[in-house]
Enzyme design. Structure first.
Site, short mmCIF file in Angstrom:
data_model
loop_
_atom_site.label_atom_id
_atom_site.label_comp_id
_atom_site.label_asym_id
_atom_site.label_seq_id
_atom_site.Cartn_x
_atom_site.Cartn_y
_atom_site.Cartn_z
N ALA A 115 0.77 -1.25 0.00
CA ALA A 115 0.00 0.00 0.00
C ALA A 115 0.80 1.30 0.00
CB ALA A 115 -0.95 0.01 1.19
N ALA A 116 2.05 1.32 0.49
CA ALA A 116 2.75 2.61 0.64
C ALA A 116 3.20 3.14 -0.72
CB ALA A 116 3.97 2.45 1.55
N PRO A 117 3.17 4.45 -0.93
CA PRO A 117 2.82 5.50 0.03
C PRO A 117 1.33 5.76 0.20
CG PRO A 117 3.53 6.48 -2.04
CD PRO A 117 3.70 4.99 -2.20
N GLY A 118 0.47 5.08 -0.54
CA GLY A 118 -0.96 5.21 -0.23
C GLY A 118 -1.83 5.77 -1.33
N GLY A 119 -1.27 5.92 -2.55
CA GLY A 119 -2.09 6.46 -3.64
C GLY A 119 -3.37 5.66 -3.85
N LYS A 120 -3.21 4.34 -3.91
CA LYS A 120 -4.40 3.52 -4.21
C LYS A 120 -5.28 3.36 -2.98
CE LYS A 120 -1.69 2.40 -7.83
NZ LYS A 120 -0.23 2.48 -7.80
N GLU A 138 1.55 -2.48 4.45
CA GLU A 138 2.85 -2.20 3.82
C GLU A 138 3.92 -2.98 4.56
OE1 GLU A 138 4.21 -0.82 1.11
OE2 GLU A 138 6.15 -1.36 1.96
N ASP A 183 -0.90 -4.27 -5.81
CA ASP A 183 -0.13 -3.34 -6.64
C ASP A 183 1.32 -3.74 -6.39
OD1 ASP A 183 0.29 -1.14 -8.32
OD2 ASP A 183 0.60 0.19 -6.62
N CYS A 236 3.86 -1.51 -12.43
CA CYS A 236 4.27 -0.37 -13.26
C CYS A 236 5.46 -0.80 -14.11
CB CYS A 236 4.56 0.86 -12.42
SG CYS A 236 5.83 0.63 -11.18
C1 LIG Z 1 4.25 -0.43 -6.32
S1 LIG Z 1 4.56 -0.14 -4.67
C2 LIG Z 1 2.98 0.27 -4.02
C3 LIG Z 1 2.45 1.63 -4.36
C4 LIG Z 1 1.15 1.91 -3.67
N1 LIG Z 1 0.16 0.90 -3.98
C5 LIG Z 1 0.57 3.28 -3.99
O1 LIG Z 1 -0.36 3.36 -4.78
O2 LIG Z 1 1.01 4.27 -3.40
C6 LIG Z 1 4.77 -1.78 -4.03
C7 LIG Z 1 4.93 -1.88 -2.52
O3 LIG Z 1 5.06 -3.26 -2.16
C8 LIG Z 1 5.92 -3.34 -1.04
N2 LIG Z 1 6.49 -4.72 -0.98
C9 LIG Z 1 7.76 -5.11 -1.21
N3 LIG Z 1 7.89 -6.44 -1.05
C10 LIG Z 1 6.69 -6.92 -0.70
C11 LIG Z 1 6.21 -8.23 -0.38
N4 LIG Z 1 6.98 -9.30 -0.42
N5 LIG Z 1 4.91 -8.33 -0.04
C12 LIG Z 1 4.12 -7.24 -0.01
N6 LIG Z 1 4.53 -6.01 -0.32
C13 LIG Z 1 5.81 -5.84 -0.65
C14 LIG Z 1 6.96 -2.27 -1.32
O4 LIG Z 1 7.58 -1.86 -0.13
C15 LIG Z 1 6.15 -1.17 -1.97
O5 LIG Z 1 5.75 -0.20 -1.03
#
Ligand SMILES: C[S@@+](CC[C@H](N)C(=O)[O-])C[C@H]1O[C@@H](n2cnc3c(N)ncnc32)[C@H](O)[C@@H]1O
Length: 463
Positions: A115-120, A138, A183, A236
Site C-alpha cells: 500500500a505505501a505510500p498510499g495512492g491507491k 505495507e 499493486d 508499473c
Molecule cells: C508499487 S509499490 C505500491 C504503491 C502503492 N500501492 C501506492 O499506490 O502508493 C509496491 C509496494 O510493495 C511493497 N512490498 C515489497 N515487497 C513486498 C512483499 N513481499 N509483499 C508485499 N509487499 C511488498 C513495497 O515496499 C512497496 O511499497
C-alpha cells in the site's frame, strides 16, 4: 533529476515486444511525463476542486478516472493550501487505474496489500466515501509511516494500517476479503521516464526475480480472498513475465476467471474470444501516462487451504473494548465540541482511544504489527481528553461547535506551528482550524490566542 540512458537489454526486450510500435515508444522518452492530482471524494468533488485551484492546475481531464486532473508540469501540488486540507492527492495519472478497476462497493472489507505510500488506498477510501473497512498493508516499515500520514491527511476514518508479511494476515483474514488490490513490487520499467533513477536498479534478471516474488504474494492472496471476491493485480512495468504471465499463472490455478477491462484512453489488446481484454496496458506512446499493467479476476472457488485452528496463535490483544466508564472524559469532550458526531466500536490501547472500522475487533488484530487499528480519536490525559490530529482531519465544519477560519497567511503560520491570534473572538477550548471551510488540524483557544496543536512531525518550515 539526471537523465540516465535506458539499459540496452531493456530496449532490446521492448523492440521485440512492441514490433512496429517501438519507434513511437522510444520517441515518447523525449517528452515529459504528465503530472496529475485526484479529488478526494471524502471532502470534495472534481468540479468544486477545479473552482478552487489556480489555472496551472486545470490542464485536462484524465479519461480513465472521473476524479483525476492532469496538471501543468510546473504546478506544485504539494505547495498548495488545499493539499494540507486533504482535498486532493497528487498521483501519477496511470496509477489511478488499479483502484478504478477494483471498483470497490460501500460496506465491503477490502485489502490493499502493497500500500505505501498510499495512492491507491486513499483512492479506494475516496471511492467508498469511507464506508466498510480498508486494510492497508505495507511490508517495509520505513514506508508505512508515510502511508499513515497520507491516510490521515485525506481524513479517512475506516482504515486499518498494518506493517506485515502477507502470509501473517492469513490466520486472521482467511478468505474474508471482498476485494484485494495487489499493486505488486515490480521491476519498475514503466517509471523510467518519470524517475530515471529507477533505471539504475534494473538488470536483465530483474523481471524474472520480481515474477517469482509476485507469484509468492499471489499464493498468499488466494488464502485471503473470499470465493466470489475480486482481485486486481497491477504493476508499473512492461515485462510480460510480471504481467501477462502472472495473469496466466492465476487462471491456470482453475480458481480465477479473468474479467474484461476497458477504460477510455488506455490500450487493451482484444482477446480473440471476447473482443474485450482481460488486462490493460498503459504505454507512454499510446496513452498520456506512465507504463502500467492492470488485470482483474473473480475468484471462482475456495483455496481449500484453511489454516489449522492452531494457525492463529493466542496472543493477548493490545486493544480493549472501551466501557462506558472508560469513556467519561471523551463523552465530556464530545458533548461540548461535537455533540452530533457518534463513533462506534470504540477500543482502548493504553491511554489512546480508537474507533475501529466495521469488520474489525481487538481479537482480529492480535499478534499483528498494527500502525493504526482505525481512526485515532485521541488520548486520555489526567482528567481530560485530548483529541488527535487524525480526528480533526476526519471531521467536517458542520460536525463541531467551535471552528476558526484561517486566511492563507494564517494557514501557513499554523502549518509552521505558530500561535494564532484570531481576528474574531473564539470561545476558550478546542477549536477546529479551517482553511476555506476545510479542517487543517486542531487548536486550543485561551484568552484571545490559539495554541497550535498541529503535530510537530508534520510542521513545515518553508512555504
Ligand atoms: C508499487 S509499490 C505500491 C504503491 C502503492 N500501492 C501506492 O499506490 O502508493 C509496491 C509496494 O510493495 C511493497 N512490498 C515489497 N515487497 C513486498 C512483499 N513481499 N509483499 C508485499 N509487499 C511488498 C513495497 O515496499 C512497496 O511499497
Amino acid at each position: 533529476m539526471e537523465k540516465h540512458t535506458l539499459p540496452e537489454a531493456f530496449l532490446g526486450r521492448m523492440k521485440k515486444l512492441l514490433g512496429n510500435g517501438y519507434g513511437d515508444f522510444l520517441a515518447s522518452y523525449g517528452e515529459q511525463a504528465r503530472k496529475g492530482i485526484r479529488a478526494n471524494l471524502l471532502k470534495t468533488d472534481r468540479e468544486e476542486l477545479l473552482e478552487k485551484l489556480p489555472e496551472d492546475f486545470k490542464a485536462d481531464t484524465i479519461p480513465w478516472c472521473p476524479e483525476g486532473i492532469y496538471i501543468d508540469n510546473d504546478a506544485r501540488p504539494g505547495k498548495n493550501p488545499y493539499y494540507y486540507t486533504g482535498l486532493y492527492y497528487p498521483q501519477e495519472p496511470s496509477a489511478m487505474l488499479p483502484a478504478q478497476a477494483l471498483a470497490p462497493e460501500p460496506d465491503e472489507l477490502i485489502l490493499d496489500l502493497c500500500a505505501a505510500p498510499g495512492g491507491k488506498s486513499t483512492q479506494i477510501a475516496s471511492l467508498t466515501r469511507g464506508s466498510g473497512t480498508l486494510v492497508s498493508n505495507e511490508l517495509v516499515k520505513s514506508r508505512s509511516g508515510i502511508l499513515a500520514s497520507n491516510i490521515e491527511r485525506m481524513g479517512i476514518p475506516n482504515a486499518v494500517i498494518l506493517n506485515e508479511f502477507p502470509e501473517r494476515l492469513v490466520p486472521a483474514f482467511y478468505e474474508k476479503f471482498d476485494r484485494i488490490l495487489v499493486d505488486a513490487p515490480c521491476s519498475g520499467e514503466g517509471m523510467f521516464r518519470k524517475d530515471p533513477d529507477v533505471t539504475l536498479e534494473w538488470t536483465p534478471g530483474r523481471p524474472a526475480a520480481c515474477a517469482a516474488r509476485q507469484k509468492n504474494i499471489l499464493e498468499t492472496v488466494d488464502r485471503l480472498l473470499k470465493p466470489g471476491g475480486t482481485l486486481v493485480y497491477s504493476t508499473c512495468t512492461f515485462a510480460p513475465e510480471e504481467n501477462e504471465e502472472i495473469s496466466e499463472f492465476l487462471v491456470r490455478t482453475g480458481r480465477y476467471r479473468a474479467e474484461p477491462l476497458s477504460f477510455e484512453g488506455v490500450y487493451a489488446p482484444p482477446s480473440t474470444e471476447t473482443e474485450q481484454s482481460p488486462d490493460i496496458h498503459v504505454y507512454p506512446h499510446l496513452s498520456e501516462g506512465e507504463g502500467h499493467y492492470v488485470a482483474r479476476f473473480t475468484k471462482t472457488a475456495g483455496s481449500g487451504d484453511r489454516p489449522s485452528s492452531g494457525g492463529k496463535k493466542k496472543t493477548k490483544s493490545a486493544y480493549r473494548k472501551a466501557s462506558k466508564r472508560d469513556l467519561a472524559d471523551y463523552e465530556a469532550f464530545r458533548s461540548a465540541f461535537m455533540p452530533d458526531k457518534v463513533y462506534e466500536n470504540l477500543y482502548l490501547s493504553g491511554d489512546r482511544l480508537w474507533a475501529f472500522p466495521d469488520h474489525i475487533d481487538g481479537a482480529v488484530l492480535s499478534g499483528l504489527k498494527v500502525l493504526r487499528p482505525g481512526l485515532e480519536l485521541g488520548t486520555f490525559k489526567k482528567g481530560r481528553f485530548e483529541p488527535s490530529h487524525a480526528l480533526a482531519m476526519a471531521l467536517r465544519r458542520e460536525d463541531v461547535l467551535s471552528s476558526t477560519e484561517l486566511d492563507e497567511d494564517e494557514l501557513w503560520s499554523y502549518l509552521k506551528g505558530e500561535e494564532i491570534r484570531p481576528s474574531e473572538a473564539v470561545p476558550n477550548g478546542w477549536t477546529l482550524m479551517l482553511y476555506d471551510g476545510y479542517p487543517a488540524g486542531f487548536g486550543k483557544a485561551s484568552a484571545g490566542t490559539i495554541k497550535n496543536k498541529y503535530p510537530k512531525g508534520l510542521r513545515i518550515y518553508k512555504k
